[in-house]
Motif scaffolding. Structure first.
Motif, short mmCIF file in Angstrom:
data_model
loop_
_atom_site.label_atom_id
_atom_site.label_comp_id
_atom_site.label_asym_id
_atom_site.label_seq_id
_atom_site.Cartn_x
_atom_site.Cartn_y
_atom_site.Cartn_z
N GLU A 396 0.79 -1.23 0.00
CA GLU A 396 0.00 0.00 0.00
C GLU A 396 0.82 1.29 0.00
O GLU A 396 0.52 2.22 -0.75
CB GLU A 396 -0.94 0.00 1.20
N LEU A 397 1.83 1.38 0.85
CA LEU A 397 2.55 2.65 1.00
C LEU A 397 3.26 3.07 -0.28
O LEU A 397 3.09 4.22 -0.72
CB LEU A 397 3.54 2.57 2.16
N PRO A 398 4.04 2.21 -0.93
CA PRO A 398 4.68 2.63 -2.19
C PRO A 398 3.68 3.02 -3.26
O PRO A 398 3.93 3.95 -4.04
CB PRO A 398 5.49 1.39 -2.61
N VAL A 399 2.54 2.34 -3.29
CA VAL A 399 1.52 2.69 -4.27
C VAL A 399 0.97 4.09 -3.98
O VAL A 399 0.79 4.92 -4.88
CB VAL A 399 0.38 1.66 -4.27
N LYS A 419 -7.96 9.95 3.13
CA LYS A 419 -8.61 8.67 2.83
C LYS A 419 -7.66 7.50 3.07
O LYS A 419 -8.06 6.44 3.57
CB LYS A 419 -9.10 8.67 1.38
N PHE A 420 -6.41 7.68 2.70
CA PHE A 420 -5.44 6.59 2.82
C PHE A 420 -5.20 6.20 4.28
O PHE A 420 -5.31 5.02 4.65
CB PHE A 420 -4.12 7.00 2.17
N TYR A 421 -4.90 7.15 5.13
CA TYR A 421 -4.55 6.83 6.52
C TYR A 421 -5.74 6.40 7.35
O TYR A 421 -5.58 5.71 8.36
CB TYR A 421 -3.82 8.01 7.17
N LYS A 422 -6.93 6.77 6.93
CA LYS A 422 -8.12 6.33 7.67
C LYS A 422 -8.19 4.81 7.74
O LYS A 422 -8.59 4.24 8.75
CB LYS A 422 -9.39 6.89 7.00
N PRO A 475 9.10 8.74 5.46
CA PRO A 475 8.44 9.61 6.44
C PRO A 475 6.92 9.47 6.42
O PRO A 475 6.23 9.98 7.31
CB PRO A 475 8.86 11.02 5.99
N PHE A 476 6.40 8.74 5.42
CA PHE A 476 4.96 8.54 5.30
C PHE A 476 4.51 7.18 5.81
O PHE A 476 3.37 6.77 5.58
CB PHE A 476 4.53 8.72 3.83
N ALA A 477 5.40 6.48 6.49
CA ALA A 477 5.11 5.12 6.94
C ALA A 477 4.02 5.07 8.00
O ALA A 477 3.40 4.03 8.20
CB ALA A 477 6.37 4.46 7.47
N GLY A 480 1.26 9.56 11.78
CA GLY A 480 1.96 10.59 12.53
C GLY A 480 3.04 11.26 11.72
O GLY A 480 3.24 12.48 11.81
N GLY A 481 3.76 10.46 10.94
CA GLY A 481 4.80 11.03 10.08
C GLY A 481 4.22 12.00 9.07
O GLY A 481 4.78 13.08 8.82
N TYR A 482 3.10 11.62 8.49
CA TYR A 482 2.45 12.52 7.53
C TYR A 482 1.93 13.77 8.23
O TYR A 482 2.08 14.89 7.72
CB TYR A 482 1.30 11.79 6.83
#
Length: 697
Positions: A396-399, A419-422, A475-477, A480-482
């Protein structure tokens, strides 16, 4: 529905007549089938099914959300479809505090109906044969590129003429791979609100274990309402909108169905590949399906383990799990069916017959040898694309970060991120990444993995270690990072530009770009050859029935209620009852934990007017209608055109019917409309909805 680049499976017509209950027929040409339909029990006319001069059944059917079907059941825009078609909307409205997936949702009045941004429904206004206009100026001497360019220009002109001065949209679709073209003019409504959905232990009863299986006890339905402006035309969501007033809605038959009864399905089948040549079937059976099944097995094992740990994760990954699992199990049944029927051998015999017929016909004699050569060239390229789509693109994350193009507005990025982090779990994604990336590197044909990436993988100690490092350094893992970056636009854009997860996705994708490009070129040549091949088959067998392959346009299929024998000494009756649900009731298993309210209704035999003549509540039934993906949510209609069920699945032995239809075992599965009404009335306490409907015995 999955959208993926892969081996083009081009449908051919049969070299034998279409068999009983096989076929997906064009509504505007249904008059050609009406005699056969009437012989099998249908009591209405072709114009009752499709008409542009007066309201007809087509005006009560919608393409729901771009991949399912829905049907209107009231004069106030009330719409039925499947629970799994509305699943994402139900999940998006769910939270730990309001767990509509577990508990169900029942709006008690219209003010409680929930809006669904992005969800649309589309009505077919009309369909017309535009072959002559689309092919105007096309010559046999043209190259494929010249032909495609002219057809695209002609198509744009046809669409412009059809929609000029209206709020309609339109598309032109090829049939028989470019031997015929139809335009489909549609009216699209963007304000569609959730009205009701049963608990998942009803709407998804049996989960993946029962999916594609019979006997089935799933109450697979959800209820929505279409809203429009005060002029009854499509309008964006607004509190000022009013329920849509359809030209037609279905009457509901409450008398039930019996074995042998005529049934008709009217919906939007997505894609069939009924008569592909042996090379294409061989790729599906021995290359593509085994790869995809294995990679999805690995993802699902991780999903299931992590979802079992806590409620929040279960809700977050409910829709993702269902999406991955649906095709995963379908492919397994499809492969078993193809092997059982000996489909590859049958295709080879058909091809031998064609070659013998075409031997003295210069136009056709080289078609099959050329097709087979192209399929050999396509094989490795198509397999590489499958590897990427099921392997790399399953992380998911790389996509997420890799698909954010440079220059994307920050507002768009923030919307996507919300939407993604939800519904994102870093723990799940890291486990999935280790599994899938390892298999991706192992199985991808070597020439499609960039050398620089392979060297970095080796230096890291292997694929699992490498991708773990990538995920850790991004940093988007985590959300919180985002969050730490999102308020500073410059910092956010720089972090995206430098993100190792995004870089991994883009480098891996760049490696398979040549495979995708070559597959596209080869597929174009294959399509061109199949256009000629189909002309030859029609000449060879002029007495045969030809129905076009499904392409997510409105179709009619018809058959009858019927059981079947899946194996020696076993006969499946064509209906299930509430008794079977109680026999499966297992409180400690989420998918079989029957809601207490349903247990109480069963114990009290509080069935109201929804019981069958045998005193039981019938849950689901089988019929012989030819269906595929996209038919989910389609109305099942009786001989008088009344609604008796909602289609939601096929049996596992039927999943090969996209490639070969076997009338002895191919069965679609529908939820009995009386079970739907029983649940709305007795379990949901939303009987006021039934008052909107038109019911007949």
């Amino acid at each position: 529905m999955l959208r993926r680049c892969g081996l083009l499976l081009v449908a051919l017509v049969m070299t034998v007549p279409s068999r009983a209950d096989e076929g997906m027929w064009l509504p505007s040409l249904i008059g050609e089938r009406i005699r056969d339909m009437r012989q099998k029990g249908f009591r209405l006319t072709a114009e009752d099914i499709y008409s542009v001069n007066r309201a007809s059944m087509k005006d009560a059917i919608v393409l729901f959300g771009g991949g399912c079907t829905g049907e209107l059941v009231s004069a106030e825009g009330l719409l039925l479809t499947n629970h799994h078609c509305g699943y994402r909307q139900i999940q998006q409205h769910s939270s730990v505090e309001h767990d509509y997936l577990t508990n169900g949702f029942w709006a008690m009045n219209r003010s409680e109906e929930l809006p669904n941004p992005g969800l649309t429904v589309a009505f077919l206004v009309r369909m017309d044969d535009v072959t002559e206009a689309v092919l105007e100026g096309v010559a046999e001497t043209m190259t494929p590129a010249e032909r495609d360019t002219l057809i695209a220009r002609n198509t744009a002109r046809v669409i412009e003429r059809a929609t000029e001065g209206t709020h309609y949209t339109a598309s032109v679709k090829p049939l028989y791979y470019g031997n015929q073209y139809f335009i489909y003019v549609t009216e699209v409504f963007p304000d569609v609100r959730l009205v009701a959905a049963p608990p998942s232990a009803i709407g998804k009863f049996g989960g993946d274990t029962d999916n594609w299986m019979w006997p089935r006890h799933t109450g697979d339905f959800s209820v929505f309402r279409i809203y429009a402006g005060k002029d009854n035309k499509p309008a964006p969501y607004s509190k000022e909108n009013v329920p849509y007033r359809p030209k037609r809605h279905f009457t509901i038959a409450t008398g039930g169905v019996e074995e042998g009864d005529f049934t008709m399905i009217y919906g939007f089948p997505g894609r069939t590949q009924q008569y592909v040549i042996s090379d294409a079937v061989d790729f599906v059976l021995n290359r593509s399906n085994p790869l995809k099944i294995d990679l999805r097995t690995r993802r699902l094992r991780i999903f299931n383990e992590e979802q079992a740990r806590d409620v929040r994760t279960r809700i977050q990954y409910a829709a993702k799990n269902a999406s991955v699992a649906n095709a995963w199990k379908k492919w397994q049944g499809e492969s078993k069916g193809i092997a059982r029927l000996g489909t590859i051998g049958k295709k080879q015999r058909q091809e031998a017959a064609f070659e013998a017929w075409a031997a003295d016909k210069p136009r056709y004699r080289d078609v099959l040898p050329r097709l087979k050569k192209l399929y050999r060239e396509l094989d490795e390229n198509a397999f590489a694309v499958d590897c990427f789509n099921e392997g790399m693109a399953g992380i998911e994350l790389p996509v997420f970060t890799g698909r954010i193009a440079p220059g994307t507005p920050v507002s768009v990025i923030r919307e996507r991120a919300g939407k993604f982090y939800k519904d994102y779990s870093p723990a799940i994604d890291r486990r999935v990444a280790a599994e899938l990336f390892t298999e991706y590197v192992k199985r991808l044909p070597a020439r499609f993995l960039p050398d620089s990436l392979r060297r970095e993988i080796d230096a890291a100690g292997g694929a699992a270690a490498y991708v773990a490092s990538v995920m850790e350094r991004s940093p988007f893992a985590t959300a919180g990072g985002y969050e730490a970056l999102k308020s500073d636009s410059a910092a956010l854009m720089k972090a995206l530009a430098d993100d190792p997860a995004a870089a991994l996705y883009r480098r891996a994708r760049q490696g398979v770009v040549p495979a995708g490009r070559e597959a596209k070129r080869l597929n174009a040549e294959i399509t061109e050859l199949y256009r000629t091949y189909m002309q030859g088959l029609r000449e060879m067998s002029p007495e045969q029935d030809f129905y076009p392959d499904a392409n997510l346009t409105l179709r009619v299929a018809y058959g009858h209620v019927a059981g079947y024998s899946p194996q020696d000494a076993v006969w499946h009756v064509p209906y299930t009852t509430l008794e079977g649900i109680m026999e499966k009731d297992t409180p400690e298993v989420y998918d079989y934990n029957v809601p207490q309210g349903l247990r109480d209704l069963h114990a009290a035999k509080d069935y109201g007017r929804w019981a069958d003549r045998d005193g039981a509540v019938h849950v689901a039934f089988l019929a012989t209608n030819h269906t595929t993906g996209g038919n989910s949510g389609s109305p099942i209609l009786d001989r008088r055109g009344r609604l008796v069920g909602i289609n939601f699945d096929r049996t596992w032995l039927s999943t090969m019917s996209d490639i070969e239809f076997d009338p002895s075992v191919c069965r679609n599965i529908a939820v009995d409309i009386r079970y739907v009404l029983f649940l709305i009335d007795r379990l949901g306490g939303a009987g006021y909805l039934i008052e909107e409907m038109t019911l007949e015995k």
